[in-house]
Structure formats: C-alpha cells, structure tokens
Design an enzyme around this catalytic site. Sequence first.
Site, PDB file in Angstrom:
ATOM      1  N   GLU A 206       1.042  -1.213   0.133  1.00 25.27           N
ATOM      2  CA  GLU A 206       0.197   0.181  -0.006  1.00 25.27           C
ATOM      3  C   GLU A 206       0.826   1.227  -0.096  1.00 25.27           C
ATOM      4  O   GLU A 206       0.542   2.259   0.259  1.00 25.27           O
ATOM      5  CB  GLU A 206      -1.037  -0.056   1.168  1.00 25.27           C
ATOM      6  CG  GLU A 206      -1.792  -1.297   1.115  1.00 25.27           C
ATOM      7  CD  GLU A 206      -2.990  -1.119   2.101  1.00 25.27           C
ATOM      8  OE1 GLU A 206      -3.204   0.031   2.696  1.00 25.27           O
ATOM      9  OE2 GLU A 206      -3.754  -2.283   2.287  1.00 25.27           O
ATOM     10  N   LYS A 338     -16.084  -1.251   4.093  1.00 29.30           N
ATOM     11  CA  LYS A 338     -15.417  -1.697   2.821  1.00 29.30           C
ATOM     12  C   LYS A 338     -16.525  -2.378   2.097  1.00 29.30           C
ATOM     13  O   LYS A 338     -16.823  -3.389   2.188  1.00 29.30           O
ATOM     14  CB  LYS A 338     -14.246  -2.910   3.050  1.00 29.30           C
ATOM     15  CG  LYS A 338     -13.114  -2.564   3.967  1.00 29.30           C
ATOM     16  CD  LYS A 338     -12.266  -3.718   4.109  1.00 29.30           C
ATOM     17  CE  LYS A 338     -10.870  -3.448   4.471  1.00 29.30           C
ATOM     18  NZ  LYS A 338     -10.018  -4.359   4.984  1.00 29.30           N
ATOM     19  N   ARG A 367      -8.860  -1.141   0.088  1.00 25.51           N
ATOM     20  CA  ARG A 367      -8.372  -2.444  -0.030  1.00 25.51           C
ATOM     21  C   ARG A 367      -6.910  -2.484  -0.247  1.00 25.51           C
ATOM     22  O   ARG A 367      -6.380  -1.613  -0.706  1.00 25.51           O
ATOM     23  CB  ARG A 367      -8.932  -3.490  -0.744  1.00 25.51           C
ATOM     24  CG  ARG A 367     -10.492  -3.790  -0.576  1.00 25.51           C
ATOM     25  CD  ARG A 367     -10.880  -4.032   0.844  1.00 25.51           C
ATOM     26  NE  ARG A 367     -10.208  -5.202   1.538  1.00 25.51           N
ATOM     27  CZ  ARG A 367     -10.586  -6.271   1.784  1.00 25.51           C
ATOM     28  NH1 ARG A 367     -11.982  -6.293   1.533  1.00 25.51           N
ATOM     29  NH2 ARG A 367      -9.941  -7.340   2.637  1.00 25.51           N
TER      30      ARG A 367
HETATM   31  C1  2PG Z   1      -7.008  -4.004   5.952  1.00 21.76           C
HETATM   32  C2  2PG Z   1      -6.905  -3.726   4.341  1.00 21.76           C
HETATM   33  C3  2PG Z   1      -6.423  -2.519   4.091  1.00 21.76           C
HETATM   34  P1  2PG Z   1      -6.635  -5.871   2.773  1.00 21.76           P
HETATM   35  O1  2PG Z   1      -6.933  -4.941   6.590  1.00 21.76           O
HETATM   36  O2  2PG Z   1      -7.560  -2.910   6.641  1.00 21.76           O
HETATM   37  O3  2PG Z   1      -5.341  -2.058   4.786  1.00 21.76           O
HETATM   38  O4  2PG Z   1      -6.097  -4.779   3.752  1.00 21.76           O
HETATM   39  O5  2PG Z   1      -7.549  -4.926   1.810  1.00 21.76           O
HETATM   40  O6  2PG Z   1      -5.557  -6.752   2.368  1.00 21.76           O
HETATM   41  O7  2PG Z   1      -7.820  -6.642   3.825  1.00 21.76           O
HETATM   42 MG    MG Z   2      -7.846  -4.387   8.324  1.00 22.38          MG
END
Ligand code: 2PG
Ligand code: MG
Length: 428
Positions: A206, A338, A367
């Site tokens: 990220e 999300k 994400r």
């Molecule tokens: C999280 C996300 C973003 P990922 O865990 O909050 O940092 O990661 O999209 O891999 O779930």
């Molecule tokens: Mg997280």
Amino acid sequence: MSDTEIVYVHGRRVWDSRGRPTVEAEIMLAGGGVGRAIAPAGASTGTGEAVDLRDGGAAFGGYDVTRAVQAIRDDIAEEILGRDAADQAGLDHAMIALDGTANKSRLGANALVAVSMAAAHAAAAEAGKPLYRHLGGEDATLLPLPQIQIFGGGAHAGGRVDIQDFMVMCPAAENFAQALDWTAEVYRAAGSLMAEAGTLQGVADEGGWWPAFGTNEQALETLVRAIERAGFRPGEQVGIALDIAASQFGKAGNYKLGLEERTLDSAGMIDLLTGWIARYPIDSIEDPLAEDDAEGFAAFTRAVGGRVQVVGDDFLVTDAARLHQAADAGAANTVLLKPNQRGTLTETVAAWDAAKQRGYSAIVSARSGETEDVTIVHLAIGWSVGQLKVGSFARSERMAKWNEAVRIEEALGPMARFAGGAVLGRSK
Ligand code: 2PG
Ligand code: MG
C-alpha cells in the site's frame, strides 16, 4: 422511459495495483448518464467477507476474473437492464436475489460491487452532481480524518513484521489538505530515518515503507521519531493508528508472533497491546484480536475502549448483523466500512446505519489491491462517515483518493468541515 433507466451494462477485465486482474463495470442510462467503477481486492481478508470470485487455474496465479466479468455481461445485465439506477436499494436487492447465495459466491461480490458503484456514478452523472453530493445532498460537507500508513507490514509485506499497518492521524490539522501536508512530512521523515539506518528497502503493497525492523515495537519507536523529526508533537498534533490484522497470525486464541518467535494467548495479546497504548500515542487499533476471538475483542474494548478506537475489520466485515452482535457483547467501538466485503452499497450503508444506531464510529476503507477508482472517497463524504483509510502516501492508486478529497474540500469552500479530532472524541 425515465432518464435514470439503465439501458447499457458492460463488464470488462482491468488490472489492479498488484498487477492482478480485477472487474470493471460500466453502466449507461437512458438520459445519457454514464458510470464506471472498479472492484478492489483484499489480501488480509476476513473469512466472513462476501466472495471475491476468481477463476483459479494457471492463468495469473488463479486470480483471473473472467467468470465475474461474464456474470456482469450475462446474468446481471439481463436482470438490471430497464431498472431505475436512482433506486440503489432496489437495484442492489435485485442483484442479491439474483445471486441467491449467502456470500455472493455465484456471481461474485467483485462483480456486484463494481455494478453497484457504477450505477451510483451513473445516477449522479444523470443528476449532474458529483457522487458525494448525489449521495448526501447539501449536508455532505464533512471531510474525513484520514488514517495514512507510514510502514506496511503483515500480509502486505510478506510477513516481514507481524503488524500490518503503522499509520498516522492528524487530528489537530485545520483541514483535510493540511492533514495531508503533515502526513507528507512524516512519511518523508520516516523514509530518511530508514535510509540513515541503512534499512530503506522500498515500499510494501500500500506504499508504506518496507518494515525492515527487528521487532514490531521498533516500528512504533521509529514512527514516533518520524513524527518528531517532521516537527510535530506526537499524540497531540499527530497520533498513531494501528491495524494489527490479528486474524493473519491468530486462531483459536493462539497468536504466533513470527518476528519475535513467541506465541501469546488472547490475554497475552491484550497485555502486549495495552502496554503499547501506555507507551506510544496510539489513538486507534484495528483488529487487535482475531476474527474468531469475540471475547478477546470485548475484553480489550472494556480495557481501552474509553480512550482508543477499537476497530473491527475482519471481525465485523461491514456486516450490520455482526455489528449488532458485537455491540450486544461490548466488542469494538468502531467499524471499518469496505463495500467489497459485502458486495453492494446498500449493504454497506446498512452497516453504517447500524453503527450510528449502536454508537459506533466508522472508517471507510480501501483494500490493499486498489486502482484509480475513487468511489470510496465520495462514500466517506457523501455519507458523512468522518474517517477514511486508503493506505500510504505513495503510489497513485492511493494518491488518487487523497487527491480527490483535496478537490472536494476545495469545491465545498467555506462549507467544508474537517472531522479532525472531534471524531476521536477530542475537543479542539
Ligand atoms: C485492511 C486492508 C487495508 P486488505 O486490512 O484493513 O489495509 O487490507 O485489503 O488486504 O484486507
Ligand atoms: Mg484491516
């Protein structure tokens, strides 16, 4: 025929920030309004998330999305052509029913979320409004407090350190643009500290600096030094937010800290984290315990929830029903939102509504696999959520989102309000 009737639906395969295939949807309305959106993808995913449908097989490591793209072109197009894009809930519920599974495994949450967001964009375009304004009307004036990653770890850095996100928040900034100014200085200072230590090794998924540390706590110490070197008072002007992403290394009450070669139980994890909270200016901790450790979540929230945000990501997976359960148990006090964890905007709003009902705060989140799509910025502002997490302060799939918020703040002019420290319960 009304102007907001859907007359064209298309799905296509595009590519995300990890060079993996992802799903884009495009929708046109009778009045000519067009909307387009791209599904993001997680790496540290909760088991309760809606299914990100991948082809499997040899191509692109199994990550291809031809089935999800085809689902948009065939089943979903057939279902939603002729529907009213202005009726987001009607549209989303039609897709949920069409999928017919509890976890969107037939058509794919990646297909559904791209269509759901594209429809919102098309309806906004038809109304001649930016999406945030279309969603929130005249009241959509709250610019979020950003959580911005400085070091990336966990699943986003090959497990180099156990903890996933070492982030900063700037509650004392005057406005969103200034929060970015401050973060840019902290990010740069952290990079110089790594360079001076001979440990500057590029960036994680990220955009946060690669976490070449001997212990998890060393990352915290370095972060505090970076805040100071950038000229800010840690804890007062710039605070720390962590995403432990504990489901990645914890199961059934056993937390295996690989970097430190030790295994903790739930109480041990809570001790470790409360110790960090006592020693470092930490304002927010996400997924401090694993998704299967609701009791640990509740115990941790009892211990620190009065002064620290306890955020559920894998634990709550943007699910209104789970949030109600957690609230009944006193577990967590903040929910990460999300859209692709559920698959539709309507279900994401339901989780936000549940949060408000139960006195939880919320953070709209990107994400780890992202694109140039900036929809989530409009959701955060349009729904007046007050916080936004997008990853670090590098790489254009991240910067595109921060930049979109800068534009919106400017467009709102004197109407713009910055969430600042008030969302953390601080007075100015
Ligand atoms: C999280 C996300 C973003 P990922 O865990 O909050 O940092 O990661 O999209 O891999 O779930
Ligand atoms: Mg997280």
